[in-house]
Design a protein around this motif. Structure first.
Motif, short mmCIF file in Angstrom:
data_model
loop_
_atom_site.label_atom_id
_atom_site.label_comp_id
_atom_site.label_asym_id
_atom_site.label_seq_id
_atom_site.Cartn_x
_atom_site.Cartn_y
_atom_site.Cartn_z
N VAL A 1 -5.82 9.90 -9.44
CA VAL A 1 -6.34 8.54 -9.62
C VAL A 1 -7.41 8.25 -8.56
O VAL A 1 -8.45 7.68 -8.85
CB VAL A 1 -5.22 7.50 -9.56
CG1 VAL A 1 -5.76 6.09 -9.64
CG2 VAL A 1 -4.21 7.74 -10.68
N ARG B 1 0.56 5.27 -2.23
CA ARG B 1 -0.24 6.49 -2.00
C ARG B 1 -1.74 6.25 -2.16
O ARG B 1 -2.53 6.99 -1.61
CB ARG B 1 0.22 7.61 -2.92
CG ARG B 1 1.67 7.98 -2.66
CD ARG B 1 2.04 9.38 -2.35
NE ARG B 1 1.11 10.44 -2.44
CZ ARG B 1 1.17 11.44 -3.31
NH1 ARG B 1 2.12 11.47 -4.22
NH2 ARG B 1 0.29 12.41 -3.27
N TRP C 1 1.05 -1.86 -14.86
CA TRP C 1 2.23 -1.72 -14.01
C TRP C 1 3.20 -2.86 -14.29
O TRP C 1 2.90 -3.78 -15.03
CB TRP C 1 1.83 -1.70 -12.54
CG TRP C 1 1.38 -3.06 -12.05
CD1 TRP C 1 0.19 -3.67 -12.32
CD2 TRP C 1 2.12 -3.95 -11.24
NE1 TRP C 1 0.15 -4.91 -11.72
CE2 TRP C 1 1.31 -5.10 -11.04
CE3 TRP C 1 3.37 -3.90 -10.65
CZ2 TRP C 1 1.74 -6.20 -10.28
CZ3 TRP C 1 3.79 -4.99 -9.89
CH2 TRP C 1 2.98 -6.11 -9.71
N ASN D 1 1.78 7.87 -15.76
CA ASN D 1 2.31 8.30 -14.46
C ASN D 1 1.50 9.45 -13.85
O ASN D 1 2.04 10.51 -13.52
CB ASN D 1 3.79 8.68 -14.59
CG ASN D 1 4.48 8.71 -13.24
OD1 ASN D 1 3.96 8.21 -12.24
ND2 ASN D 1 5.65 9.30 -13.20
N TYR E 1 7.74 4.15 -9.72
CA TYR E 1 6.57 5.00 -9.89
C TYR E 1 5.28 4.21 -9.64
O TYR E 1 4.31 4.73 -9.10
CB TYR E 1 6.56 5.63 -11.28
CG TYR E 1 7.82 6.44 -11.52
CD1 TYR E 1 8.01 7.66 -10.88
CD2 TYR E 1 8.83 5.96 -12.34
CE1 TYR E 1 9.15 8.39 -11.08
CE2 TYR E 1 10.00 6.67 -12.53
CZ TYR E 1 10.15 7.89 -11.89
OH TYR E 1 11.30 8.61 -12.07
N CYS E 2 5.29 2.93 -10.04
CA CYS E 2 4.15 2.06 -9.74
C CYS E 2 4.02 1.85 -8.24
O CYS E 2 2.92 1.87 -7.69
CB CYS E 2 4.31 0.71 -10.44
SG CYS E 2 4.40 0.81 -12.23
N ASP F 1 -0.82 11.63 -11.12
CA ASP F 1 -0.74 11.90 -9.70
C ASP F 1 -1.68 10.94 -8.95
O ASP F 1 -2.84 10.77 -9.36
CB ASP F 1 -1.14 13.35 -9.43
CG ASP F 1 -0.97 13.70 -7.97
OD1 ASP F 1 -2.00 13.77 -7.26
OD2 ASP F 1 0.18 13.91 -7.55
N PRO F 2 -1.23 10.32 -7.87
CA PRO F 2 -2.09 9.40 -7.12
C PRO F 2 -3.39 10.04 -6.62
O PRO F 2 -4.43 9.39 -6.59
CB PRO F 2 -1.22 8.95 -5.95
CG PRO F 2 0.17 9.07 -6.47
CD PRO F 2 0.14 10.28 -7.36
N VAL G 1 -5.00 0.02 -14.18
CA VAL G 1 -3.61 0.42 -13.98
C VAL G 1 -2.70 -0.64 -14.59
O VAL G 1 -2.74 -1.80 -14.21
CB VAL G 1 -3.28 0.57 -12.48
CG1 VAL G 1 -1.83 0.99 -12.30
CG2 VAL G 1 -4.20 1.56 -11.82
N LEU H 1 2.57 4.95 -6.66
CA LEU H 1 1.13 5.00 -6.88
C LEU H 1 0.42 4.02 -5.96
O LEU H 1 -0.56 4.38 -5.30
CB LEU H 1 0.81 4.68 -8.35
CG LEU H 1 -0.67 4.64 -8.71
CD1 LEU H 1 -1.30 6.02 -8.55
CD2 LEU H 1 -0.83 4.13 -10.14
#
Length: 144
Positions: A137, A86, A73, A131, A79-80, A133-134, A71, A83
């Motif tokens: 990921v 979540r 960031w 970006n 947005y980070c 969706d968590p 990741v 993520l």
């Protein structure tokens, strides 16, 4: 390193200045809740909330060995932060690269996003995803 702390320090400074002004006007009841808003905002925007960052080259070599996503960031990115929150405890299993600390990481992100430093950029099996969706990921992490 200093760049990552500018936003949190400004939040604490601004909150302190406003709270001091309220206290000088005799409004202690409004100053205390204000500080309880600014201090958590500073923590959320600081590097403290994220797992320890490593360099892009090290993250990519670790990912090649263990199959975990990387990741990219930067501090202060909402947005980070989304993520990271979540993902919960599973976030510590990912390889995190702070692009403000690592020029090679910033170059990877720019290459993946047509020259823009758009984060979070998650690299899974050599393929970048901007970006994501968590939940996706988390799935990639469980299959690694």
């Amino acid at each position: 390193m200093k760049r990552a702390w500018i936003s949190p320090l400004l939040l604490v400074l601004c909150g302190s200045v406003v709270a001091t002004g309220l206290i000088l006007r005799g409004n202690l009841g409004a100053a205390v809740p204000l500080l309880f808003v600014f201090v958590p905002l500073a923590v959320v925007n600081s590097p403290l909330l994220f797992p320890r960052s490593i360099g892009a080259l090290e993250a990519q070599s670790r990912s090649a060995v263990d199959g975990r996503p990387v990741v990219f960031w930067r501090p202060g990115c909402p947005y980070c932060l989304r993520l990271r929150i979540r993902l919960g405890r599973s976030a510590h299993r990912l390889h995190w690269v702070n692009i403000w600390r690592d020029p090679a990481g910033a170059a990877v992100v720019r290459a993946a996003n047509d020259g823009d430093e758009t984060v979070p950029t998650v690299v899974v099996a050599g393929r970048p995803h901007t970006n994501p969706d968590p939940a996706w990921v988390r799935e990639q992490l469980s299959s690694a």
